[in-house]
Write an enzyme that holds these catalytic residues in place. Sequence first.
Site, mmCIF file in Angstrom:
data_model
loop_
_atom_site.group_PDB
_atom_site.id
_atom_site.type_symbol
_atom_site.label_atom_id
_atom_site.label_comp_id
_atom_site.label_asym_id
_atom_site.label_seq_id
_atom_site.Cartn_x
_atom_site.Cartn_y
_atom_site.Cartn_z
ATOM 1 N N SER A 7 57.823 66.262 21.429
ATOM 2 C CA SER A 7 56.776 65.422 22.010
ATOM 3 C C SER A 7 55.627 65.251 21.023
ATOM 4 O O SER A 7 54.966 66.222 20.650
ATOM 5 C CB SER A 7 56.249 66.066 23.293
ATOM 6 O OG SER A 7 55.025 65.460 23.637
ATOM 7 N N HIS A 32 59.752 62.052 21.830
ATOM 8 C CA HIS A 32 59.201 61.840 23.163
ATOM 9 C C HIS A 32 57.749 61.386 23.003
ATOM 10 O O HIS A 32 56.948 62.040 22.338
ATOM 11 C CB HIS A 32 59.295 63.168 23.919
ATOM 12 C CG HIS A 32 58.842 63.126 25.338
ATOM 13 N ND1 HIS A 32 59.653 62.705 26.370
ATOM 14 C CD2 HIS A 32 57.673 63.473 25.908
ATOM 15 C CE1 HIS A 32 58.995 62.813 27.521
ATOM 16 N NE2 HIS A 32 57.777 63.268 27.272
ATOM 17 N N ASP A 34 54.359 60.396 24.894
ATOM 18 C CA ASP A 34 53.625 60.536 26.156
ATOM 19 C C ASP A 34 52.467 59.562 26.225
ATOM 20 O O ASP A 34 51.488 59.704 25.494
ATOM 21 C CB ASP A 34 53.061 61.958 26.265
ATOM 22 C CG ASP A 34 54.138 62.983 26.525
ATOM 23 O OD1 ASP A 34 54.886 62.825 27.504
ATOM 24 O OD2 ASP A 34 54.234 63.952 25.738
ATOM 25 N N MET A 36 49.396 58.211 28.420
ATOM 26 C CA MET A 36 48.551 58.599 29.561
ATOM 27 C C MET A 36 47.356 57.668 29.648
ATOM 28 O O MET A 36 46.730 57.369 28.626
ATOM 29 C CB MET A 36 48.030 60.022 29.372
ATOM 30 C CG MET A 36 49.123 61.041 29.141
ATOM 31 S SD MET A 36 48.390 62.653 28.874
ATOM 32 C CE MET A 36 49.860 63.608 28.468
ATOM 33 N N HIS A 66 57.475 58.260 27.785
ATOM 34 C CA HIS A 66 57.176 58.864 29.087
ATOM 35 C C HIS A 66 55.858 58.279 29.567
ATOM 36 O O HIS A 66 54.788 58.651 29.073
ATOM 37 C CB HIS A 66 57.095 60.395 28.909
ATOM 38 C CG HIS A 66 56.715 61.130 30.153
ATOM 39 N ND1 HIS A 66 56.339 62.458 30.137
ATOM 40 C CD2 HIS A 66 56.670 60.751 31.445
ATOM 41 C CE1 HIS A 66 56.063 62.846 31.376
ATOM 42 N NE2 HIS A 66 56.249 61.825 32.196
ATOM 43 N N MET A 68 52.919 57.976 31.799
ATOM 44 C CA MET A 68 52.100 58.606 32.841
ATOM 45 C C MET A 68 50.938 57.666 33.103
ATOM 46 O O MET A 68 49.783 57.953 32.780
ATOM 47 C CB MET A 68 51.645 59.991 32.364
ATOM 48 C CG MET A 68 52.782 61.005 32.389
ATOM 49 S SD MET A 68 52.447 62.437 31.353
ATOM 50 C CE MET A 68 52.971 61.801 29.779
ATOM 51 N N MET A 137 59.736 67.131 35.612
ATOM 52 C CA MET A 137 58.545 67.730 34.998
ATOM 53 C C MET A 137 58.477 69.219 35.344
ATOM 54 O O MET A 137 58.601 69.597 36.517
ATOM 55 C CB MET A 137 57.274 67.050 35.503
ATOM 56 C CG MET A 137 57.039 65.649 34.960
ATOM 57 S SD MET A 137 57.038 65.532 33.157
ATOM 58 C CE MET A 137 55.629 66.563 32.721
ATOM 59 N N GLY A 142 50.067 65.637 32.064
ATOM 60 C CA GLY A 142 48.709 65.384 31.590
ATOM 61 C C GLY A 142 48.341 66.122 30.309
ATOM 62 O O GLY A 142 47.576 65.612 29.513
ATOM 63 N N PHE A 143 48.913 67.307 30.124
ATOM 64 C CA PHE A 143 48.494 68.117 28.975
ATOM 65 C C PHE A 143 49.668 68.874 28.375
ATOM 66 O O PHE A 143 50.555 69.332 29.108
ATOM 67 C CB PHE A 143 47.425 69.139 29.408
ATOM 68 C CG PHE A 143 46.202 68.481 29.975
ATOM 69 C CD1 PHE A 143 45.158 68.077 29.138
ATOM 70 C CD2 PHE A 143 46.101 68.223 31.333
ATOM 71 C CE1 PHE A 143 44.037 67.437 29.668
ATOM 72 C CE2 PHE A 143 44.977 67.589 31.866
ATOM 73 C CZ PHE A 143 43.940 67.191 31.026
ATOM 74 N N GLY A 144 49.630 69.044 27.052
ATOM 75 C CA GLY A 144 50.589 69.906 26.380
ATOM 76 C C GLY A 144 50.120 71.356 26.506
ATOM 77 O O GLY A 144 49.001 71.619 26.947
ATOM 78 N N ASP A 175 60.632 68.590 30.822
ATOM 79 C CA ASP A 175 59.436 68.385 30.004
ATOM 80 C C ASP A 175 58.293 69.283 30.486
ATOM 81 O O ASP A 175 57.834 69.150 31.622
ATOM 82 C CB ASP A 175 59.049 66.900 30.119
ATOM 83 C CG ASP A 175 57.798 66.529 29.337
ATOM 84 O OD1 ASP A 175 57.300 67.355 28.568
ATOM 85 O OD2 ASP A 175 57.343 65.381 29.509
ATOM 86 N N GLY A 176 57.847 70.165 29.581
ATOM 87 C CA GLY A 176 56.650 70.956 29.846
ATOM 88 C C GLY A 176 56.890 72.453 29.751
ATOM 89 O O GLY A 176 57.708 73.000 30.485
ATOM 90 N N GLY A 177 56.199 73.087 28.815
ATOM 91 C CA GLY A 177 56.242 74.543 28.722
ATOM 92 C C GLY A 177 57.553 75.117 28.215
ATOM 93 O O GLY A 177 57.850 76.290 28.446
HETATM 94 C C1 DX5 Z 1 52.781 66.652 29.523
HETATM 95 C C2 DX5 Z 1 53.700 65.854 28.630
HETATM 96 C C3 DX5 Z 1 54.602 66.682 27.824
HETATM 97 C C4 DX5 Z 1 53.915 67.586 26.818
HETATM 98 C C5 DX5 Z 1 54.798 68.771 26.590
HETATM 99 O O1 DX5 Z 1 52.223 65.819 30.454
HETATM 100 O O2 DX5 Z 1 54.502 64.993 29.427
HETATM 101 O O3 DX5 Z 1 55.572 65.872 27.162
HETATM 102 O O4 DX5 Z 1 53.655 66.955 25.605
HETATM 103 O O5 DX5 Z 1 54.110 69.696 25.809
HETATM 104 P P1 DX5 Z 1 54.487 71.235 25.795
HETATM 105 O O6 DX5 Z 1 55.893 71.340 25.293
HETATM 106 O O7 DX5 Z 1 53.477 71.815 24.878
HETATM 107 O O8 DX5 Z 1 54.367 71.739 27.209
HETATM 108 ZN ZN ZN Z 2 56.216 63.999 28.504
#
Ligand code: DX5
Ligand code: ZN
Length: 218
Positions: A7, A32, A34, A36, A66, A68, A137, A142-144, A175-177
């Site tokens: 991402s 990927h 993102d 927003m 993606h 959002m 998700m 919203g955030f990495g 996607d996420g964490g």
């Molecule tokens: C969050 C994004 C993710 C994010 C994942 O809203 O959709 O794609 O970039 O980041 P990590 O892998 O750090 O959770």
């Molecule tokens: Zn994403």
Amino acid sequence: MNILAPSMLSLDFRHMEEDLLAAYNAGARQIHVDVMDGNFVPNISFGPPVIKYVRKVLPDVTMDMHLMVTEPGRYMDKWKACGADIVTFHIEAVMDPVQMVRSIHENGMRAGVAIKPATPVSAIEEIITEVDMILIMSVEPGFGGQSFMPVALDKIRETVLLLEEYGLKTDIEVDGGINLKNVDEILEAGANVIVTGSAIFDSDITSNVLNFRKHLEG
Ligand code: DX5
Ligand code: ZN
């Protein structure tokens, strides 16, 4: 086939080209992206003026958008012009998901549908036969850099069962964490497209991609 999708939200935009090339040259074939809008999610990332350079830097990569954003259907021509291959919208963001999928396909792109952690898998059943990818998700969008929510594992398994009922082999993206410690259980649950931002771009990109590939390619 398992696919790694770094991402770009987490890359260092002072050297976007270098970071994208490092991921690609280490074997990442999907990026990927993102988007927003500060409305659907409480954050703003980047839009077409930035994204169009991904295609210039990596002509052959699969660009996985993606969205959002509220009313994602409004900008279809823009995503197309940026070089998107897959456009994933949130089921929570559209009034008419069937029309949304149709519009993505009419524009020559693959369609994905995403669900937030609190949205049940049943919400996408109406379009399950139409979509090319389902995005579960595993953090609030919203955030990495957030922690993986285990509820996603059950939702992956549920999605696998639902796809089996329909005789489908649709891609399941998560996607996420995601990191090197939890990626195996996510794959075992039945996901095959792994998005990861901070676990790739916050440290040595080349070795991170190579390490993820070991898990994904077995
Ligand atoms: C969050 C994004 C993710 C994010 C994942 O809203 O959709 O794609 O970039 O980041 P990590 O892998 O750090 O959770
Ligand atoms: Zn994403």
